[in-house]
Write an enzyme that holds these catalytic residues in place. Structure first.
Site, mmCIF file in Angstrom:
data_model
loop_
_atom_site.group_PDB
_atom_site.id
_atom_site.type_symbol
_atom_site.label_atom_id
_atom_site.label_comp_id
_atom_site.label_asym_id
_atom_site.label_seq_id
_atom_site.Cartn_x
_atom_site.Cartn_y
_atom_site.Cartn_z
ATOM 1 N N GLU A 71 42.103 38.932 48.278
ATOM 2 C CA GLU A 71 41.025 39.761 47.735
ATOM 3 C C GLU A 71 41.126 41.185 48.292
ATOM 4 O O GLU A 71 41.840 41.430 49.268
ATOM 5 C CB GLU A 71 39.679 39.138 48.136
ATOM 6 C CG GLU A 71 39.452 37.735 47.569
ATOM 7 C CD GLU A 71 39.014 37.737 46.092
ATOM 8 O OE1 GLU A 71 39.116 38.786 45.435
ATOM 9 O OE2 GLU A 71 38.570 36.675 45.613
ATOM 10 N N ASP A 79 48.443 29.130 46.044
ATOM 11 C CA ASP A 79 47.131 28.938 46.671
ATOM 12 C C ASP A 79 46.489 27.609 46.270
ATOM 13 O O ASP A 79 46.971 26.912 45.362
ATOM 14 C CB ASP A 79 46.196 30.112 46.334
ATOM 15 C CG ASP A 79 46.237 30.521 44.863
ATOM 16 O OD1 ASP A 79 46.718 29.725 44.024
ATOM 17 O OD2 ASP A 79 45.771 31.620 44.545
ATOM 18 N N HIS A 106 43.198 41.236 42.597
ATOM 19 C CA HIS A 106 43.713 40.276 43.581
ATOM 20 C C HIS A 106 44.947 39.566 43.050
ATOM 21 O O HIS A 106 45.098 39.376 41.837
ATOM 22 C CB HIS A 106 42.636 39.296 44.066
ATOM 23 C CG HIS A 106 42.223 38.222 43.134
ATOM 24 N ND1 HIS A 106 40.958 38.133 42.579
ATOM 25 C CD2 HIS A 106 42.885 37.133 42.649
ATOM 26 C CE1 HIS A 106 40.866 37.062 41.825
ATOM 27 N NE2 HIS A 106 42.020 36.429 41.852
ATOM 28 N N ASN A 162 39.790 42.160 39.807
ATOM 29 C CA ASN A 162 39.642 43.160 40.869
ATOM 30 C C ASN A 162 40.987 43.478 41.532
ATOM 31 O O ASN A 162 41.027 44.064 42.603
ATOM 32 C CB ASN A 162 38.626 42.675 41.921
ATOM 33 C CG ASN A 162 39.055 41.376 42.590
ATOM 34 O OD1 ASN A 162 40.111 40.828 42.292
ATOM 35 N ND2 ASN A 162 38.238 40.877 43.495
HETATM 36 C C1 GLP Z 1 42.691 33.034 40.476
HETATM 37 C C2 GLP Z 1 44.041 32.658 41.104
HETATM 38 C C3 GLP Z 1 45.084 33.703 40.864
HETATM 39 C C4 GLP Z 1 45.067 34.104 39.398
HETATM 40 C C5 GLP Z 1 43.758 34.767 39.051
HETATM 41 C C6 GLP Z 1 43.634 35.103 37.573
HETATM 42 O O1 GLP Z 1 41.774 33.532 41.361
HETATM 43 N N1 GLP Z 1 43.956 32.380 42.501
HETATM 44 O O2 GLP Z 1 46.350 33.204 41.255
HETATM 45 O O3 GLP Z 1 46.122 35.001 39.146
HETATM 46 O O4 GLP Z 1 42.673 33.941 39.413
HETATM 47 O O5 GLP Z 1 43.302 33.969 36.843
HETATM 48 P P1 GLP Z 1 43.472 33.826 35.284
HETATM 49 O O6 GLP Z 1 44.934 33.760 35.041
HETATM 50 O O7 GLP Z 1 42.786 32.550 34.918
HETATM 51 O O8 GLP Z 1 42.851 35.024 34.688
#
Ligand code: GLP
Length: 234
Positions: free
Chosen positions: A134, A62, A129, A127
């Site tokens: 989402e 992404d 995702h 949540n």
């Molecule tokens: C973001 C990314 C995800 C990631 C998630 C968790 O929104 N788009 O790919 O897995 O957050 O992030 P973190 O690893 O910093 O907790």
């Protein structure tokens, strides 16, 4: 779904590093990569090793819409800083956050069709995702434009100077695009991921409100959790 229990993030990242190396040694050519704080130390371990990705391709999940790849907050920049500058791939694809929506969706789907993912690394949002899919995202979704939920904006604002700077939209691989990967490696570290981990590993079937549960239907998923993230399932 195989669950690997690690003591802490460092041990979990070492296990993830080993699985990635093993995949490469066994002929994996396309690596689906993720951003966020979760995979950072996996990338550190890859950088510190003698791993050679120069014959492999990477495809990222992404990117924020509106940010150029040179912007320090972009996911392209994150990947360059944490991995690509030290361990270049033959080609590294990240969605282009400046491209027109229809064009970018077509471009990225074409890239995914030409580069089927062998191993997909995933983090998970609080949540549930995955990538930026989402709650409520269709299980049939391919690459699409996403409006970030407030919970994701809150979680991600730590990386920005102020909350208003967090982009509201992103391009994300869809849930069906992620499911096409041959193998999926999901990492979850820290107590703030405990509920998301419980929701995922106790799910008997996918539920739209928790996007990660689509993985229940994937034949080859490994989840690595540390003690804090596993506290509700042990
Ligand atoms: C973001 C990314 C995800 C990631 C998630 C968790 O929104 N788009 O790919 O897995 O957050 O992030 P973190 O690893 O910093 O907790």
């Amino acid at each position: 779904m195989e669950i690997i229990y690690a003591k802490n993030k460092d041990e979990g990242s070492t296990k993830a590093y080993e699985i990635i190396r093993e995949a490469l040694d066994n002929g994996a050519e396309v690596f689906g990569l993720a951003t966020g704080s979760t995979p950072e130390s996996v990338y550190e371990k890859l950088v510190a090793s003698d791993v050679d990705f120069s014959d492999a391709v990477s495809v990222n999940l992404d990117e924020y819409i509106g940010l150029a790849g040179t912007d320090e907050q972009s996911y392209r920049y994150f990947m360059e800083q944490h991995l690509f500058n030290e361990k270049p791939f033959k080609a590294s694809y990240v969605p282009n956050g400046l491209n027109d929506e229809a064009e970018e969706i077509e471009r990225y789907e074409q890239i995914l069709a030409e580069n089927p993912v062998d191993l997909q690394l995933l983090g998970i949002g609080q949540n549930g995702h995955i990538a930026f899919n989402e709650p409520g995202t269709s299980f049939d979704s391919v690459t699409h434009k996403v409006e970030l939920t407030d919970s994701t904006i809150q979680a991600n604002k730590r990386n920005f100077e102020k909350e208003e700077d967090v982009p509201r939209y992103a391009y994300s691989m869809g849930l069906s695009s992620i499911m096409k990967a041959k193998k999926i490696l999901l990492l979850a570290f820290g107590e703030e991921k405990a509920q998301a981990v419980k929701d995922l590993v106790t799910a008997e079937e996918p539920t739209g409100e928790i996007p990660s549960t689509i993985l229940v239907n994937h034949p080859d998923v490994t989840v690595i959790v540390d003690e804090a993230a596993a506290q509700l399932i042990q």
